[in-house]
Enzyme design. Structure first.
Site, PDB file in Angstrom:
ATOM      1  N   TYR A   1       0.856  -1.186   0.000  1.00 12.11           N
ATOM      2  CA  TYR A   1       0.000   0.000   0.000  1.00 12.11           C
ATOM      3  C   TYR A   1       0.886   1.227   0.000  1.00 12.11           C
ATOM      4  CZ  TYR A   1      -3.327   3.572   1.576  1.00 12.11           C
ATOM      5  OH  TYR A   1      -4.089   4.707   1.684  1.00 12.11           O
TER       6      TYR A   1
ATOM      7  N   ASP B   1       9.268   2.575  -0.202  1.00 13.90           N
ATOM      8  CA  ASP B   1       8.240   3.280   0.566  1.00 13.90           C
ATOM      9  C   ASP B   1       8.380   2.823   2.016  1.00 13.90           C
ATOM     10  OD1 ASP B   1       6.057   4.347   1.793  1.00 13.90           O
ATOM     11  OD2 ASP B   1       4.569   3.503   0.407  1.00 13.90           O
TER      12      ASP B   1
ATOM     13  N   LYS C   1       4.313   9.040   8.912  1.00  7.73           N
ATOM     14  CA  LYS C   1       4.001   8.428  10.204  1.00  7.73           C
ATOM     15  C   LYS C   1       4.969   8.854  11.324  1.00  7.73           C
ATOM     16  CE  LYS C   1       0.940   5.214   8.159  1.00  7.73           C
ATOM     17  NZ  LYS C   1       0.915   4.291   7.065  1.00  7.73           N
TER      18      LYS C   1
HETATM   19  C1  LIG Z   1       0.348   4.772   5.678  1.00  5.23           C
HETATM   20  C2  LIG Z   1       1.139   4.514   4.453  1.00  5.23           C
HETATM   21  C3  LIG Z   1       1.079   5.370   3.334  1.00  5.23           C
HETATM   22  C4  LIG Z   1       0.133   6.521   3.268  1.00  5.23           C
HETATM   23  O1  LIG Z   1       0.393   7.490   4.227  1.00  5.23           O
HETATM   24  P1  LIG Z   1      -0.779   8.516   4.640  1.00  5.23           P
HETATM   25  O2  LIG Z   1      -0.099   9.440   5.596  1.00  5.23           O
HETATM   26  O3  LIG Z   1      -1.868   7.686   5.239  1.00  5.23           O
HETATM   27  O4  LIG Z   1      -1.205   9.196   3.398  1.00  5.23           O
HETATM   28  C5  LIG Z   1       1.915   5.109   2.278  1.00  5.23           C
HETATM   29  N1  LIG Z   1       2.755   4.061   2.282  1.00  5.23           N
HETATM   30  C6  LIG Z   1       2.835   3.217   3.332  1.00  5.23           C
HETATM   31  C7  LIG Z   1       3.809   2.088   3.302  1.00  5.23           C
HETATM   32  C8  LIG Z   1       2.020   3.407   4.438  1.00  5.23           C
HETATM   33  O5  LIG Z   1       2.089   2.542   5.456  1.00  5.23           O
END
Ligand SMILES: *Cc1c(COP(=O)(O)O)cnc(C)c1O
Length: 425
Positions: A142, A237, A265
């Site tokens: 994701y 990511d 995060k």
């Molecule tokens: C949470 C997450 C996102 C998206 O971040 P948001 O701050 O919710 O837009 C993208 N990549 C990964 C791996 C994530 O865990």
């Protein structure tokens, strides 16, 4: 007192589905979500005055627990000087220095406001830098909700993706190739067919939005080599894993150097922050230095930077990771022993303060394996834990997080609850 169910009824009249992010609605586990009125340390206090030990940790950011005193004081201090300036501010430099120091592959960094913004920009940058259009992503990874990344697999391994949401044009999906995770041969085949068209590969190096999956030996290095050979940009990511599994993320742990990294995060200390960084040569393609446009009214916001700086400084000397690793092992061993006792088929992948419980007797290596785990059993486990005062993510596809604030009676109590929930099934 207004109860959670009364609040949820009201919210549903005002907000689509009653929530501002879908998984909060408990649709996959059933039941009604609780509202939180306060969070402190490892504990959420619900609108119904229940105290829950929290393993969601605001979906990753709260590595120091909720309402951490040092972070709160840093925000309060910044607040004295104003909430937003719209000009450069000194916090941005401190933040950039910290990120560059702690993540070795990052030479330059741009702050944004969410993980979604970070990945969206990383994709545009990879395309602008290579002057190519196609992106490879993996099933089960994701990357937020940007159009190019909300794509699911097409029917054959070499076909292009399909939109994974209404409103994403087919044309966008054609620019994203979706492959199974942990299958290097599938990536090799795509490069053999159209290597010159691939702007980049984006992946969660430890997919953590599908539970928790580890790459096979040599997989990450194989992706690195394919990108280097073909002039494509390798994007890790690490919005979830950055500063979570180690100060330098998965890339440091595994010894792989991506070209670009996305963060979010934890780097916001609980405020809305994202970032992308990497090789200066690529990063300098961003506006105003280069031709790839990206901007943000609130980017580098002083309150958010102050919170993030405090969060990262608490992680800098590395001792927090030793403590978190210890807690992670403690939880895994407690669950494993209840699993052994009950004979329930389960896998418990864990790394540092991230773990997941899959109800299946085979190791999970990709999305297909994760989908084949027992949903009904997970849902009843979730509700049993919640009844006993422990909040785990309300979906079998989400990872669990531990914070340093769990380091007291919380972790011991939670281990008892996990065991009791398993025994009751
Ligand atoms: C949470 C997450 C996102 C998206 O971040 P948001 O701050 O919710 O837009 C993208 N990549 C990964 C791996 C994530 O865990």
């Amino acid at each position: 007192m207004t109860t959670s169910s009364e609040l949820f009824e009201r919210a549903k009249e005002l907000i689509p589905g009653g929530v501002n992010s879908p998984v909060r609605a408990f649709r996959s586990v059933g039941g009604t979500p609780f509202f939180t009125k306060r969070a402190n340390g490892a504990t959420l206090t619900t609108a119904d005055d229940r105290e829950l030990i929290d393993f969601v940790c605001t979906w990753g950011p709260a590595i120091h627990g909720h309402n951490n005193e040092i972070i709160r004081e840093a925000v309060a201090k910044a607040l004295d000087s104003g909430t937003s300036f719209g000009t450069p501010n000194p916090y941005e430099i401190t933040m950039a220095e910290l990120i560059i120091e702690m993540v070795p592959s990052i030479e330059k960094v741009r702050m944004v406001n969410s993980g979604t913004e970070a990945t969206m920009t990383a994709i545009r940058l990879a395309r602008g830098y290579t002057q190519r259009n196609k992106i490879i992503k993996f099933e089960g990874c994701y990357h937020g909700h940007a159009d190019s990344l909300l794509i699911k697999a097409g029917s054959g391994a070499l076909t292009f993706g399909n939109p994974d949401s209404a409103g994403v044009p087919e044309g966008f999906a054609r620019e994203t190739i979706v492959l199974p995770f942990n299958d290097l041969g599938a990536v090799q085949d795509v490069f053999d067919t159209c290597g010159d068209d691939i702007a980049g590969i984006i992946l969660e190096p430890y997919p953590a939005n599908v539970g928790l999956i580890f790459p096979k030996d040599g997989y990450l290095q194989g992706l690195r080599d394919l990108c280097s050979k073909n002039g494509s940009v390798l994007i890790f990511d690490e919005v979830m894993t950055g500063f979570r599994v180690s100060a330098g993320g998965v890339q440091t742990k595994e010894g792989i150097t991506p070209d670009l990294t996305t963060l979010g995060k934890i780097i916001g200390g609980g405020l809305p922050v994202g970032a992308l960084g990497g090789k200066a040569e690529i990063m300098d393609h961003l506006a105003p230095e280069g031709p790839v446009y990206q901007a943000g009214t609130l980017s580098g916001n002083p309150l958010a930077m102050a919170a993030g700086i405090a969060a990262l400084e608490l992680l800098k000397d590395g001792t927090a990771y030793d403590r978190l690793d210890h807690l992670g092992v403690q939880v895994r061993e407690a669950i494993q022993s209840a699993v052994n006792e009950t004979g329930i088929p389960a896998q418990i992948p864990q790394v540092g303060s991230m773990f997941c419980l899959y109800f299946t007797d085979t190791p999970v290596k990709d999305l297909e394996d994760a989908s084949n785990t027992d949903t009904e059993r997970f849902n009843s486990y979730f509700h049993k834990c919640l009844d006993l005062g422990v909040y785990i993510p309300p979906s079998k596809y989400e990872g669990n997080f531990i914070s340093t604030a769990h380091e007291n009676a919380s972790i011991a109590r939670a281990c008892e609850v996990f065991a009791e929930a398993l025994r009751s099934m």
